[in-house]
Structure formats: structure tokens, C-alpha cells
Scaffold this motif. Structure first.
Motif, PDB file in Angstrom:
ATOM      1  N   GLN A   1     -49.038   6.843 -16.128  1.00 33.07           N
ATOM      2  CA  GLN A   1     -47.699   7.044 -16.874  1.00 33.07           C
ATOM      3  C   GLN A   1     -47.321   5.680 -17.181  1.00 33.07           C
ATOM      4  N   GLU A   2     -47.651   4.538 -16.434  1.00 34.92           N
ATOM      5  CA  GLU A   2     -47.460   3.174 -16.820  1.00 34.92           C
ATOM      6  C   GLU A   2     -48.270   2.746 -18.179  1.00 34.92           C
TER       7      GLU A   2
ATOM      8  N   ASN B   1     -51.230  10.463  -6.466  1.00 38.36           N
ATOM      9  CA  ASN B   1     -50.198   9.933  -6.824  1.00 38.36           C
ATOM     10  C   ASN B   1     -50.349   8.462  -7.553  1.00 38.36           C
ATOM     11  N   GLU B   2     -50.961   7.590  -6.876  1.00 42.11           N
ATOM     12  CA  GLU B   2     -50.986   6.183  -7.582  1.00 42.11           C
ATOM     13  C   GLU B   2     -51.671   6.345  -8.766  1.00 42.11           C
TER      14      GLU B   2
ATOM     15  N   TRP C   1     -51.666   8.993 -10.828  1.00 44.39           N
ATOM     16  CA  TRP C   1     -50.945   9.568 -11.744  1.00 44.39           C
ATOM     17  C   TRP C   1     -50.020   8.535 -12.270  1.00 44.39           C
ATOM     18  N   VAL C   2     -49.315   7.577 -11.346  1.00 38.74           N
ATOM     19  CA  VAL C   2     -48.430   6.669 -11.835  1.00 38.74           C
ATOM     20  C   VAL C   2     -48.867   5.680 -12.768  1.00 38.74           C
ATOM     21  N   SER C   3     -50.188   5.246 -12.601  1.00 37.05           N
ATOM     22  CA  SER C   3     -50.815   4.307 -13.528  1.00 37.05           C
ATOM     23  C   SER C   3     -51.269   4.951 -14.829  1.00 37.05           C
TER      24      SER C   3
END
Length: 558
Positions: free
Chosen positions: A126-127, A119-120, A122-124
Motif C-alpha cells: 500500500q505504501e 500484514n506487514e 500488505w502494508v508495504s
């Protein structure tokens, strides 16, 4: 009958009562001995003297009591049922232990979960899509990629180590099976010797042998038969193991020259495999029995990777750990190659010399880093680089003629694990670790602008379905959903094995309780027998006294 003959009748009563008292005392002395089976004295008539006949029956006179034998109180049907069902319970227990170990490695029940690393990352992504020019976003993506690779490497190494550790357990069980075989052979020899006169029964030795058969039945599917001399011949998986005076030992050898996995073979039978692992384990065919077989199937015969996915359904029945390795590797391979192919797209070129086709970096579509250089993938193979420079002449897939030195893609070769983007061979590109500005996110037009489409494609591809969990599934998952389904399948498999194992344990306990009711020593019952045989002994003694007094009276009157 003569008067002196009456004394012999009394003496026979004393003898059989004394023997019965000894057997009862032996039972009481072994009330807590593991594997001990209570014994019974079988008393029968000695002989009869025929005095004559009438119209109804033969007139006979008894000559007293006789001791026939010492009988073990066993139920052979329950013994066979117990040994088969405890073997099945041990098989599924070994499978469940393997699944529990695997679940612990992913940390989904406790500890740091692998899903959090996923998940981390995936978030990076998106950012980065929001701010592709942000140095912090780039650094975060690369750092989370490092964390993701490290976590996958740790899980992969732990899975591999667990496979190798199962080798130790397999070797220990093979050694113990051989020890049991030697012990059974030794007991066979003693039992035949003690019972050769057809008078004695080596029941205590038989107890020891039956206890060994119980232990052996837990580790493998056994069949056995006792011959007239008291010798038990034992087979494992249909192959002779203990036969008369011979023990056919097992040994372990490598599955093949390149694999570190061990398998048990029959040393005396031309190193023939002990187990036919090609058979699907089923209760109907009794192919799901024995902890040794359970360990072998849970471990598998090699370390699986994504290239084995085509054979997944076959492997799933043959190895719990290999099935996990294959599905997990497919997920990681999908993530790595998807991101790399976006940052470093390739195109196909047909070589002019007719030697075949190659893939080269598509410089027209590839983004570049801030240094203006394309071809720096986020993930690398440890041994084989993504590209190598080579001069080629040919035609690309768009019909353009190429005659130049280009970056030729080193394709993955299933026969060479070092060429694969697979667990154990991955790392984050060292060039990007030294300078994250080289991450190719800029337009290749030379304007210096960031390529927003590339950043957006990274996010889009992550959310698109990429693969099914198994070849026969119809539903494709994206990366996040794939991992959820993957963990759910592991949990479902563990629950299935646990349910079967628990059910089997209950059945084994029921059968063992039934055995204990028959074979177990009840101190109350034995004390009752003790009193009964004491009274019988006293009665015989009083009978002898009466006969003795009668003879004395007769003799004194003469």
C-alpha cells in the motif's frame, strides 16, 4: 460314616480354609500391584455316599469340602470394551497433538504470528502504491518480502521436521509392539506349562498378559481368543500377530524410494502393509483405533504442496499435516505468482516448428527498473530461474510474428519440485537485494516515469479473491481472508479432535472404574474374608477335637 471318616471331614475343612486364607493373603499383598486381579477360592462339596432312597429323595451323606479352583474375578466384556475405547482415544489424541503442534508453528496462540508478517507485507504494498518513486517504500517492500519468505521457510521446515520426527515415534511403537508380542508368547508358554496338570491356575501370569493386552490395545486394533490350553492368539488389524508359539513381527520401511516417511509392514507376511490407510477413519467401522494408526494418518506419506490441492478432500482424511502443507503452500504460491506476474507479465507464443507453445516475457506490457531492464521478478526459485534466453520463431497470442532471441519463461512442472514456486524453493530475487532500484516499477516507454498502474494493480490483486480453501468450497478468498479461514479450519479440526479425545477419555475412565470395581482388591473386603476363613479354620479344628475326644472316650471304654 465311621468315626474315623468324621476326622476326614474336619481335615477337608482345614485344607480348604487354609487355601482360602493363602489366597486372601495374596490379594492383600498385591493390593497396590498394577494389573493385579483379585482372586477367589472356589469351594465345593467333596463327594456323597448314597445310603438309600425314600419316596421324597435320595438319602446321602457328605464326605466334606473340597477346593475346586482359584478364580480370577474379571469381566471379559469390560476388558474388550476398555481395549477398544482406549485405542480410539489414543488415535484421536495423536491427531490432536499433531494439530496442536501445527498451531504452535504459526504462532497464532502465542509468540510472533505469521499473520503479522503477512500484514506487514500488505502494508508495504500500500505504501508503495502511494509513493512508487520512493526508495524507502521500495526498500521496505523488499525487506518485508525477505521476512515473509524467511518466515514461510521456517514454518515449512518445521512442518517437514515434525513429519520426520513422527517417524521416530512410529518406529518406537513398532518396536514396543514386537516386544509385547514376544512377552505374550513367553507368558503363553508358562501358562500352558503350569496349567497342564489341570490343577493349578497361573493367575498372576494371566494378570501380566492382560496388562500387555491393555497396552497393545492402546496402540492398535486387536482381537484375541484363548484356547483350551490357556494360550491367547492375538491379531492386529485382522492379521495374526501372536499365534500359538509364533510371533509375526512388524518392521518399518519407506513408503516409497523417494520418500523419507516410514510405514509399518508385516515382515512375515510378504511385507504387507499393517494398516489400510485408504479406508476413511470411522467409529462405525472401527477404523479409528490405535495411536500408531493415528500417528501415520497425522503425518501422511509425503510432504504436500499446492499441486495436491485437487486431491485435498481425500488427503484431509488421510493426513492432518499434509492438509496444512497443501493449503499453506497454495496461499504462498498465490502471493508469489500474482506479484511476479504483475511485475513480469508473460504472453503465449505458438512455435512455428509445431513443437508446441511457450510463454515469454511480454516486453510491451512489462515495467522496467531504473536501469531500463525488464524481467526482474520479486520472488525467485532457488534452482530454476524465471527466464532463460532463447531464439524462437512463432506467433504470439495477439497474432504478431516473432523471430528473435527472447526471455522464455521456465514453466512450473508438478513432476519437478525445483521448478515450482513452492515452500522450500523460494527466495527474494538476489538482484533486487543488491539494488532495489532494479525493481520494475517504471514505464517501458523510456520516459523514466513510474508506472503507477503497476503499483495500483499490486494492491488491487491482493484484495481480489484468488482461491477457495478446498476444491469443494464455493467461496473464494483474497490472501488475507484465505489465511484467516485457513487458521480457523486448523483450529476447528483441533477442537473436533480434542472433543472426541476428551469424550473417549471419559468413557475409558468409566469403563476402567467398572473394571476396577470387579477386579480391584478391597482391603476391607479381604480383611472380612480373612476373618471368615479364620473362623472356618477354627471351626474345623474344634470339630476335629470333638471327634478326637469322642474316639478317645470310645477306645478307653473298650
Amino acid at each position: 460314616m465311621s468315626s474315623f471318616g468324621g476326622l476326614y471331614v474336619g481335615v477337608s475343612g482345614l485344607n480348604v480354609s487354609q487355601t482360602a486364607l493363602n489366597i486372601t493373603s495374596h490379594n492383600l499383598a498385591n493390593v497396590d500391584t498394577k494389573g493385579f486381579v483379585r482372586q477367589q477360592a472356589v469351594i465345593t462339596d467333596f463327594r456323597y455316599v448314597k445310603l438309600g432312597m425314600n419316596h421324597i429323595s435320595t438319602l446321602q451323606q457328605g464326605l466334606g469340602a473340597d477346593f475346586a479352583t482359584v478364580r480370577q474375578v474379571r469381566d471379559l466384556f469390560l476388558d474388550r470394551a476398555y481395549r477398544q475405547e482406549i485405542g480410539r482415544q489414543a488415535y484421536y489424541e495423536a491427531q490432536y497433538q499433531a494439530v496442536s503442534e501445527v498451531e504452535g508453528l504459526f504462532g497464532e496462540l502465542e509468540g510472533i504470528t505469521f499473520q503479522s508478517s503477512l500484514n506487514e507485507f500488505w502494508v508495504s504494498l500500500q505504501e508503495l502504491a502511494k509513493e512508487p518513486d520512493s526508495i524507502a517504500a521500495r526498500a521496505s517492500l523488499i525487506q518485508n518480502a525477505v521476512t515473509l519468505v524467511e518466515r514461510t521457510e521456517n514454518i515449512s521446515n518445521a512442518l517437514n521436521d515434525y513429519q520426520i520426527n513422527l517417524n521416530t515415534q512410529i518406529q518406537k511403537q513398532v518396536n514396543r509392539i514386537n516386544e509385547i508380542g514376544d512377552s505374550i508368547k513367553e507368558l503363553n508358554t508358562k501358562i500352558r506349562m503350569y496349567e497342564s496338570n489341570k490343577q493349578e491356575k497361573a493367575n498372576d501370569l494371566r494378570d501380566q498378559r492382560n496388562l500387555l493386552l491393555d497396552e497393545l490395545g492402546k496402540m492398535a486394533l486387536i482381537s484375541y481368543k484363548e484356547d483350551a490350553s490357556g494360550v491367547v492368539n492375538v491379531s492386529i488389524e485382522g492379521t495374526p500377530f501372536v499365534s500359538d508359539e509364533v510371533v509375526y513381527h512388524m518392521k518399518t520401511e519407506r513408503v516409497n524410494e523417494t520418500s523419507p516417511m516410514l510405514k509399518p509392514v508385516w515382515e512375515a507376511h510378504g511385507n504387507m502393509d499393517v494398516f489400510n490407510l485408504a479406508q476413511v477413519p470411522t467409529s462405525e467401522g472401527n477404523t479409528d483405533i490405535g495411536s500408531l494408526k493415528g500417528l501415520l494418518i497425522a503425518r501422511g506419506n509425503k510432504q504436500g504442496n499446492y499441486t495436491d490441492i485437487a486431491n485435498y478432500d481425500e488427503i484431509k482424511n488421510a493426513s492432518t499435516i499434509m492438509a496444512v502443507q497443501i493449503q499453506f503452500d497454495q496461499l504462498i504460491h498465490g502471493i508469489v505468482t500474482t506479484i511476479n506476474d504483475i511485475l513480469c507479465p508473460n504472453k503465449k507464443v505458438t512455435l512455428a516448428d509445431g513443437s508446441g507453445e511457450v510463454y515469454i516475457l511480454d516486453t510491451d506490457k512489462a515495467p522496467v527498473g531504473l536501469n531500463g531492464i525488464a524481467g526482474e521478478a520479486l520472488f525467485d526459485r532457488k534452482t530454476v530461474k524465471r527466464y532463460e534466453e532463447r531464439y524462437i520463431v512463432g506467433t504470439d497470442e495477439y497474432g504478431n510474428t516473432i523471430s528473435d532471441t527472447v526471455l522464455v519463461y521456465n514453466e512450473e512442472n508438478p513432476a519437478d519440485k525445483y521448478s515450482l514456486y513452492t515452500l522450500g524453493e523460494l527466495e527474494v530475487n538476489p538482484v533486487l537485494l543488491q539494488n532495489n532500484a532494479y525493481l520494475p516499477l517504471s514505464s517501458n516507454t523510456g520516459s523514466g516515469d513510474f508506472d503507477i498502474k503497476i503499483a495500483e494493480e499490486l494492491v488491487t490483486k491482493w484484495q481480489e479473491p484468488f482461491a477457495t480453501l478446498t476444491p469443494n468450497d464455493l467461496t473464494k478468498f483474497n490472501f488475507g481472508d484465505y489465511y484467516t479461514a485457513f487458521i480457523s479450519e486448523i483450529a476447528n479440526r483441533g477442537e473436533q479432535y480434542n472433543t472426541i479425545s476428551t469424550t473417549q477419555a471419559s468413557m475409558v475412565e468409566t469403563i476402567d472404574n467398572q473394571r476396577s470395581q470387579i477386579t480391584g482388591v478391597s482391603s476391607d473386603e479381604e480383611l472380612t474374608n480373612l476373618i471368615k476363613y479364620q473362623h472356618a479354620y477354627n471351626a474345623s479344628a474344634r470339630y476335629i477335637n470333638v471327634v478326637s475326644e469322642m474316639l478317645e472316650h470310645i477306645i478307653m471304654r473298650l
